[in-house]
Design an enzyme around this catalytic site. Structure first.
Site, PDB file in Angstrom:
ATOM      1  N   CYS A   1      20.559  35.088  46.789  1.00  0.00           N
ATOM      2  CA  CYS A   1      21.607  35.439  45.819  1.00  0.00           C
ATOM      3  C   CYS A   1      22.824  34.546  46.001  1.00  0.00           C
ATOM      4  O   CYS A   1      23.523  34.253  45.042  1.00  0.00           O
ATOM      5  CB  CYS A   1      21.982  36.897  45.970  1.00  0.00           C
ATOM      6  SG  CYS A   1      22.413  37.339  47.650  1.00  0.00           S
TER       7      CYS A   1
ATOM      8  N   GLU B   1      24.077  45.018  43.678  1.00  0.00           N
ATOM      9  CA  GLU B   1      24.217  43.696  44.322  1.00  0.00           C
ATOM     10  C   GLU B   1      23.366  42.721  43.529  1.00  0.00           C
ATOM     11  O   GLU B   1      22.140  42.789  43.595  1.00  0.00           O
ATOM     12  CB  GLU B   1      23.710  43.746  45.767  1.00  0.00           C
ATOM     13  CG  GLU B   1      24.481  44.642  46.694  1.00  0.00           C
ATOM     14  CD  GLU B   1      25.850  44.103  47.045  1.00  0.00           C
ATOM     15  OE1 GLU B   1      26.220  43.010  46.581  1.00  0.00           O
ATOM     16  OE2 GLU B   1      26.551  44.804  47.773  1.00  0.00           O
TER      17      GLU B   1
ATOM     18  N   LYS C   1      12.262  51.917  46.900  1.00  0.00           N
ATOM     19  CA  LYS C   1      11.209  51.185  46.186  1.00  0.00           C
ATOM     20  C   LYS C   1      11.365  49.694  46.478  1.00  0.00           C
ATOM     21  O   LYS C   1      12.291  49.048  45.991  1.00  0.00           O
ATOM     22  CB  LYS C   1      11.250  51.408  44.673  1.00  0.00           C
ATOM     23  CG  LYS C   1       9.884  51.005  44.098  1.00  0.00           C
ATOM     24  CD  LYS C   1       9.884  50.497  42.695  1.00  0.00           C
ATOM     25  CE  LYS C   1      10.399  49.121  42.469  1.00  0.00           C
ATOM     26  NZ  LYS C   1       9.543  48.037  42.984  1.00  0.00           N
TER      27      LYS C   1
ATOM     28  N   GLU D   1      21.715  31.321  36.613  1.00  0.00           N
ATOM     29  CA  GLU D   1      21.129  31.398  37.956  1.00  0.00           C
ATOM     30  C   GLU D   1      19.696  30.858  37.907  1.00  0.00           C
ATOM     31  O   GLU D   1      18.900  31.291  37.087  1.00  0.00           O
ATOM     32  CB  GLU D   1      21.106  32.856  38.441  1.00  0.00           C
ATOM     33  CG  GLU D   1      20.596  32.975  39.861  1.00  0.00           C
ATOM     34  CD  GLU D   1      20.495  34.416  40.359  1.00  0.00           C
ATOM     35  OE1 GLU D   1      20.076  35.278  39.578  1.00  0.00           O
ATOM     36  OE2 GLU D   1      20.839  34.655  41.538  1.00  0.00           O
TER      37      GLU D   1
HETATM   38  P1  NAD Z   1      14.472  42.108  39.925  1.00  0.00           P
HETATM   39  O1  NAD Z   1      15.714  42.651  39.317  1.00  0.00           O
HETATM   40  O2  NAD Z   1      13.399  41.589  39.062  1.00  0.00           O
HETATM   41  O3  NAD Z   1      13.765  43.241  40.838  1.00  0.00           O
HETATM   42  C1  NAD Z   1      14.481  43.943  41.836  1.00  0.00           C
HETATM   43  C2  NAD Z   1      13.795  45.285  42.050  1.00  0.00           C
HETATM   44  O4  NAD Z   1      13.908  46.068  40.857  1.00  0.00           O
HETATM   45  C3  NAD Z   1      12.305  45.190  42.355  1.00  0.00           C
HETATM   46  O5  NAD Z   1      11.981  46.175  43.313  1.00  0.00           O
HETATM   47  C4  NAD Z   1      11.682  45.515  41.008  1.00  0.00           C
HETATM   48  O6  NAD Z   1      10.370  46.017  41.114  1.00  0.00           O
HETATM   49  C5  NAD Z   1      12.630  46.564  40.479  1.00  0.00           C
HETATM   50  N1  NAD Z   1      12.608  46.736  39.031  1.00  0.00           N
HETATM   51  C6  NAD Z   1      12.172  45.878  38.078  1.00  0.00           C
HETATM   52  N2  NAD Z   1      12.361  46.407  36.842  1.00  0.00           N
HETATM   53  C7  NAD Z   1      12.930  47.615  37.020  1.00  0.00           C
HETATM   54  C8  NAD Z   1      13.396  48.637  36.130  1.00  0.00           C
HETATM   55  N3  NAD Z   1      13.284  48.518  34.799  1.00  0.00           N
HETATM   56  N4  NAD Z   1      13.962  49.742  36.658  1.00  0.00           N
HETATM   57  C9  NAD Z   1      14.113  49.872  37.987  1.00  0.00           C
HETATM   58  N5  NAD Z   1      13.672  48.957  38.890  1.00  0.00           N
HETATM   59  C10 NAD Z   1      13.087  47.829  38.412  1.00  0.00           C
HETATM   60  O7  NAD Z   1      14.954  41.016  40.970  1.00  0.00           O
HETATM   61  P2  NAD Z   1      14.050  40.086  41.897  1.00  0.00           P
HETATM   62  O8  NAD Z   1      13.374  39.064  41.054  1.00  0.00           O
HETATM   63  O9  NAD Z   1      13.207  40.928  42.791  1.00  0.00           O
HETATM   64  O10 NAD Z   1      15.181  39.406  42.801  1.00  0.00           O
HETATM   65  C11 NAD Z   1      15.911  38.319  42.359  1.00  0.00           C
HETATM   66  C12 NAD Z   1      17.299  38.712  41.919  1.00  0.00           C
HETATM   67  O11 NAD Z   1      17.938  39.483  42.938  1.00  0.00           O
HETATM   68  C13 NAD Z   1      18.172  37.507  41.716  1.00  0.00           C
HETATM   69  O12 NAD Z   1      18.957  37.650  40.546  1.00  0.00           O
HETATM   70  C14 NAD Z   1      19.057  37.509  42.945  1.00  0.00           C
HETATM   71  O13 NAD Z   1      20.258  36.816  42.784  1.00  0.00           O
HETATM   72  C15 NAD Z   1      19.243  38.954  43.188  1.00  0.00           C
HETATM   73  N6  NAD Z   1      19.649  39.210  44.590  1.00  0.00           N
HETATM   74  C16 NAD Z   1      20.914  39.676  44.862  1.00  0.00           C
HETATM   75  C17 NAD Z   1      21.325  39.875  46.184  1.00  0.00           C
HETATM   76  C18 NAD Z   1      22.699  40.393  46.536  1.00  0.00           C
HETATM   77  O14 NAD Z   1      22.865  40.933  47.631  1.00  0.00           O
HETATM   78  N7  NAD Z   1      23.702  40.272  45.679  1.00  0.00           N
HETATM   79  C19 NAD Z   1      20.429  39.593  47.218  1.00  0.00           C
HETATM   80  C20 NAD Z   1      19.161  39.113  46.904  1.00  0.00           C
HETATM   81  C21 NAD Z   1      18.768  38.942  45.586  1.00  0.00           C
END
Ligand code: NAD
Length: 487
Positions: free
Chosen positions: A282, A248, A174, A380
């Site tokens: 991230c 992650e 997804k 963050e």
């Molecule tokens: P997010 O957690 O809002 O969304 C990530 C994914 O989860 C999306 O596909 C979203 O649609 C889905 N999602 C949202 N709610 C959900 C739920 N209740 N159940 C299951 N899936 C759900 O994150 P974002 O805004 O897309 O990305 C930003 C975050 O990602 C930041 O905190 C960033 O630090 C982190 N990030 C981490 C890494 C790493 O490798 N450690 C890399 C990139 C981004």
């Protein structure tokens, strides 16, 4: 406006409930595509992945055959890299310089893990008695749910896909609702490369679709990249279903600059850490600790360079920073800058929308007069905001750098190797860069300590996450044993 369906069993599948979400460009605001937002599709996709795992060829074919298909996939991705980079840039506003380079780098990940696919074996173990032959095999864990964010959509998906495909797993992906299209295109390219039906399925949608996938009772593992609050839902769902998860998550990564650092290199490294991708990474090096002897010089140089950063159309090769990805992102980031100011932060650079471009263009921001107790140093931002602090010889820099709920990455700038390695050993983070920042590779494990998550993407460790060990005991003597005694 273009319409895309989900990809299930190598077919385009339109939503049966006619639920859609739209995707738009953060630069122009133009809605350019719609994709399904259909929780119902999750059951169909998981059933396809289950059938492909339980009955299909993929987990049963030799590693050499799997590797050949993965290499073909990598090569086709490179052929399509320009288009993929452009679509990602259009969807999330990141500059084409970065999305294009990432799209071209995908092949190296599939090649690396293809090289591992044909080397999955096992061990023969010492037996407590000579009448046993005991051996282990590494077998694929099963059907995986993969949920990924919008900031580097195909790269972060590939960090999960390459090892799980090499191991013989099947998957339902997804992608983020902000950047849903390139994962669908990747599934088409994988089908062209010869990936059997049901191995790689993609369902688009928002939180409801994500929650349906992560709570699905027919998954064997979840791998997630995203924010901490979503991760809590996912970890809860995984716990309910008693399946393992890889998480992650975000960071608040420190960059420590000692007085003997190469100042020019450190300035470049700090800029790369926080303003590349508009800080929407991230590993953003969002809090800097600079030794008092070079603090004024570093701040002056950083401010000058930050003010020179060229913002504009992300599709233009001259652009160095694009808009942030969404209105929600803009409001969050500006809100955090305002809060920092009320807590006493001084704005050295930026701190506002670009006066000419407006919209979602937040100027590269440097804030001083902050410390580890202020919100801008603890939370963050996921945007172009650097909090810069001064330290002296008497401050415990290890404690300052470790004083965070996160533990994803850190940068150390010094020419003194004892000092560099000494600090690196003390840091509770998954990745330390010394005199460098934001370097990643298919061969190098990546992941966090503390609230930055658990499990690792990339490197040989990433394979282990998708393999289980099966042990077989073979009785060779034919002797009758006491049925009531263990051993
Ligand atoms: P997010 O957690 O809002 O969304 C990530 C994914 O989860 C999306 O596909 C979203 O649609 C889905 N999602 C949202 N709610 C959900 C739920 N209740 N159940 C299951 N899936 C759900 O994150 P974002 O805004 O897309 O990305 C930003 C975050 O990602 C930041 O905190 C960033 O630090 C982190 N990030 C981490 C890494 C790493 O490798 N450690 C890399 C990139 C981004």
């Amino acid at each position: 406006m273009q319409t895309y369906g989900n990809r299930i069993n190598n077919q385009q599948v339109m939503p049966t409930d006619d639920r859609w979400l739209q995707t738009s460009s953060p630069y122009t605001g133009e809605v350019w595509a719609r994709v399904p937002d259909s929780p119902a599709a999750v059951d169909t996709a998981v059933a396809a992945a289950r059938k492909a795992f339980d009955e299909g060829r993929w987990p049963r074919m030799s590693g050499v055959e799997r590797a050949a298909i993965m290499r073909k996939l990598g090569a086709l991705l490179t052929e399509n890299a320009e288009t993929l980079g452009q679509i990602e840039s259009r969807d999330n506003g990141k500059i084409i310089r970065e999305t294009g380079a990432q799209a071209k780098a995908l092949q190296s990940y599939y090649d690396f893990f293809a090289g591992v696919a044909d080397k999955i074996g096992g061990d023969v173990l010492p037996s407590p008695n000579p009448n046993f032959l005991i051996y282990t095999e590494k077998v694929p864990i099963g059907v995986v749910g993969a949920i990924v964010p919008w900031n580097s959509p195909l790269m972060l998906l590939t960090w999960k896909l390459a090892p799980l495909l090499a191991s013989g797993c099947t998957v339902v992906v997804k992608p983020s609702d902000i950047t849903p299209v390139t994962a669908l295109l990747l599934a088409d390219i994988a089908a062209d490369a010869g990936l059997p039906e049901g191995v790689l399925n993609v369902v688009t949608g928002g939180a409801e679709v994500g929650a349906k996938l992560s709570g699905h009772t027919d998954l064997d593992k979840i791998t997630f990249t995203g924010g901490g609050s979503t991760a809590r839902h996912i970890a809860t769902a995984a716990a309910q279903n008693l399946i393992p998860a890889i998480l992650e998550l975000g960071g608040k990564s420190p960059q420590v600059v000692f007085d003997d650092a190469d100042v020019e290199a450190a300035v470049n490294g700090l800029l790369a850490g926080i303003f590349a991708a508009g800080g929407q990474t991230c590993v953003a090096g969002s809090r800097a600790y600079v030794h008092e002897a070079i603090y004024d010089e570093m701040v002056a140089r950083l401010v000058k360079r930050a003010n020179e950063i060229v913002m504009g159309n992300p599709a233009d090769m001259a652009t160095e920073m694009g808009p942030v990805a969404s209105d929600a992102q803009r409001e969050r980031i500006l809100g955090m800058i305002d809060k920092a100011k009320t807590e006493g932060a001084l704005v050295e650079a930026g701190g506002c929308l670009d006066p000419d471009l407006g919209g979602r263009f937040i100027r590269p921001t440097i804030l001083s007069n902050v410390d580890n107790q202020t919100s801008i140093v603890r939370e963050e931002v996921f945007g172009p905001v650097l909090a810069i602090m001064k330290f002296s010889d008497t401050d415990d820099i290890t404690a300052l750098a470790n004083d965070s709920e996160f533990g994803l990455a850190a940068g150390i700038w010094t020419k003194n190797i004892q000092r560099a390695h000494g600090l690196a050993k003390q840091l509770r983070v998954g990745t330390v860069w010394i005199n460098a920042y934001r370097a990643v590779s298919y061969a190098v494990p990546f992941g966090g300590f503390k609230q930055s998550g658990y499990g690792r993407d990339n490197g040989l460790e990433a394979m282990d996450a998708f393999l289980e060990t099966r042990t077989t005991w073979v009785e060779l003597s034919g002797a009758t044993r006491d049925p009531f005694v263990l051993g």
